[in-house]
Design a protein around this motif. Structure first.
Motif, PDB file in Angstrom:
ATOM      1  N   ALA A  74       2.310   1.868  -3.419  1.00 46.40           N
ATOM      2  CA  ALA A  74       1.299   2.418  -4.330  1.00 46.40           C
ATOM      3  C   ALA A  74       1.094   3.909  -4.102  1.00 46.40           C
ATOM      4  CB  ALA A  74      -0.018   1.674  -4.142  1.00 46.40           C
TER       5      ALA A  74
ATOM      6  N   ASP B  45      -7.780  -1.508  -3.193  1.00 53.36           N
ATOM      7  CA  ASP B  45      -7.311  -1.622  -4.578  1.00 53.36           C
ATOM      8  C   ASP B  45      -5.932  -2.253  -4.696  1.00 53.36           C
ATOM      9  OD1 ASP B  45      -9.656  -0.430  -5.432  1.00 53.36           O
ATOM     10  OD2 ASP B  45      -8.798   1.599  -5.464  1.00 53.36           O
ATOM     11  N   THR B  46      -5.222  -2.359  -3.592  1.00 49.12           N
ATOM     12  CA  THR B  46      -3.848  -2.872  -3.650  1.00 49.12           C
ATOM     13  C   THR B  46      -3.698  -4.137  -2.797  1.00 49.12           C
ATOM     14  OG1 THR B  46      -3.232  -1.315  -1.859  1.00 49.12           O
ATOM     15  CG2 THR B  46      -2.837  -0.615  -4.130  1.00 49.12           C
TER      16      THR B  46
ATOM     17  N   MET C  55       0.826  -1.201   0.000  1.00 49.05           N
ATOM     18  CA  MET C  55       0.000   0.000   0.000  1.00 49.05           C
ATOM     19  C   MET C  55       0.864   1.257   0.000  1.00 49.05           C
ATOM     20  SD  MET C  55      -2.927   1.188   2.740  1.00 49.05           S
ATOM     21  CE  MET C  55      -1.722   1.522   4.031  1.00 49.05           C
TER      22      MET C  55
ATOM     23  N   ASP D 292      -4.642  -8.032  -3.825  1.00 43.14           N
ATOM     24  CA  ASP D 292      -3.532  -8.960  -4.002  1.00 43.14           C
ATOM     25  C   ASP D 292      -3.673 -10.172  -3.083  1.00 43.14           C
ATOM     26  OD1 ASP D 292      -0.535  -9.356  -4.980  1.00 43.14           O
ATOM     27  OD2 ASP D 292      -0.522  -9.641  -2.810  1.00 43.14           O
TER      28      ASP D 292
END
Length: 340
Positions: free
Chosen positions: A189, A316-317, A186, A321
């Motif tokens: 990102a 989103d990260t 995170m 994953d």
């Protein structure tokens, strides 16, 4: 003069001792070795994780009438930090109190223990043990040879030598330690320069410039003295985007070798330690503010809006994953999201 009668009497006495479990327990207690990475202290003072370990040992010894004892080895004095979980799994170490996310490379499901913005309060964390997520995570670990005795949760704070870290945009270009794979993902990102190291190495990282900011439990940021180099502290009191599960664990091989009474004792004492662990963690969330402010650091608190931004990025990260790793990871994450 030794007679045949006296020899027989001595033999009979010995046989009587062997037939008496209470005497054997008193003479030969089973000693469990508990290793952790945190600074050592006493049962009443020092790092909260060390105190949990010592309190557990004292209570178990009392509960079992001395048949079971626990020797605590702090500061990784018995075994290196990153080797402890694996050693517990294999039965080479009886017990540890360890950040569960350190085992992510060996048991990928344990990365859930430091999933950014998944847990944001102690009230939410406290519900895990009795919720479905707690049952399933405990089962996953048991299948791997590890028993959770105490669910120890810690809120995270951010010690920064540079600007305050409150929302994702603040980590851009900052050399930062997140403490776990998903947290690091995170931060990357968000533009952070991630440095991977256990909490016991944060001080040297900050001292040498390898780190500009470190996120860790309030207890760790106190114990490892990062206040000496911190300009801005983002406190973890009340709420945080960083919550870590650092359970007190036991090797399943060790647990299975105990008597039924001993197994019940360690289970009961482990659960009883949970209330103390929460109280100690919350106390350290307040104590860190006093210590760092006294050193001249500016103290900042997170808002719900800040945490919402971290959660959006995490979904989103890191969350995405983790869910893609395997079906079990996806299932565990969904169960964790159900805990309000």
């Amino acid at each position: 003069m030794i007679t045949r009668r006296s020899l027989l009497a001595t033999a009979a006495t010995g046989a009587g001792l062997l037939a008496c479990p209470a005497v054997l327990r008193a003479q030969s207690p089973k000693v469990l070795k508990l290793s952790h990475q945190f600074p050592g202290g006493t049962i009443d003072q020092g790092d909260a994780r060390d105190r949990i370990a010592r309190r557990f040992g004292q209570a178990v010894e009392q509960r079992t009438g001395g048949s079971l004892q626990v020797q605590v080895y702090p500061t990784s004095s018995l075994m290196k930090t990153l080797a402890q979980f694996s050693a517990v799994r294999k039965g080479a170490l009886d017990m540890s109190l360890v950040p569960l996310s350190y085992a992510g490379g060996e048991v990928v499901e344990t990365n859930l223990a430091l999933m950014p913005a998944l847990v944001s309060s102690y009230e939410q964390a406290a519900r895990w043990r009795t919720a479905r997520i707690g049952e399933e995570l405990a089962k996953t670990l048991s299948d791997k040879g590890v028993i959770i005795l105490t669910w120890v949760w810690q809120s995270g704070a951010v010690a920064s030598r540079v600007k305050p870290i409150l929302e994702p945009g603040d980590v851009k270009g900052v050399k930062i330690r997140g403490g776990g794979r998903e947290m690091d993902m995170m931060f990357q990102a968000a533009g952070g320069i991630v440095s991977t190291m256990p909490s016991s190495e944060m001080y040297i990282g900050m001292q040498t410039g390898a780190l500009e900011a470190a996120v860790s439990a309030s207890t760790s940021l106190i114990s490892f003295r990062l206040d000496e180099m911190t300009k801005n502290l983002t406190a973890g009191r009340g709420r945080s985007f960083w919550f870590i599960l650092e359970p007190l664990i036991m090797s399943k091989a060790t647990f299975d070798a105990l008597t039924p009474e001993q197994r019940q004792a360690v289970r009961d004492v482990g659960q009883e330690m949970e209330a103390f662990s929460f109280e100690a963690a919350k106390a350290d969330d307040e104590e860190i503010v006093k210590i760092y402010a006294a050193r001249g650091a500016k103290v900042h608190d997170l808002t719900d809006a800040h945490i919402a931004k971290w959660k959006e990025l995490a979904r989103d990260t890191a969350w995405k994953d983790f869910s893609a790793k395997n079906a079990r990871c996806a299932e565990l994450l969904k169960l964790a999201e159900q805990v309000a």
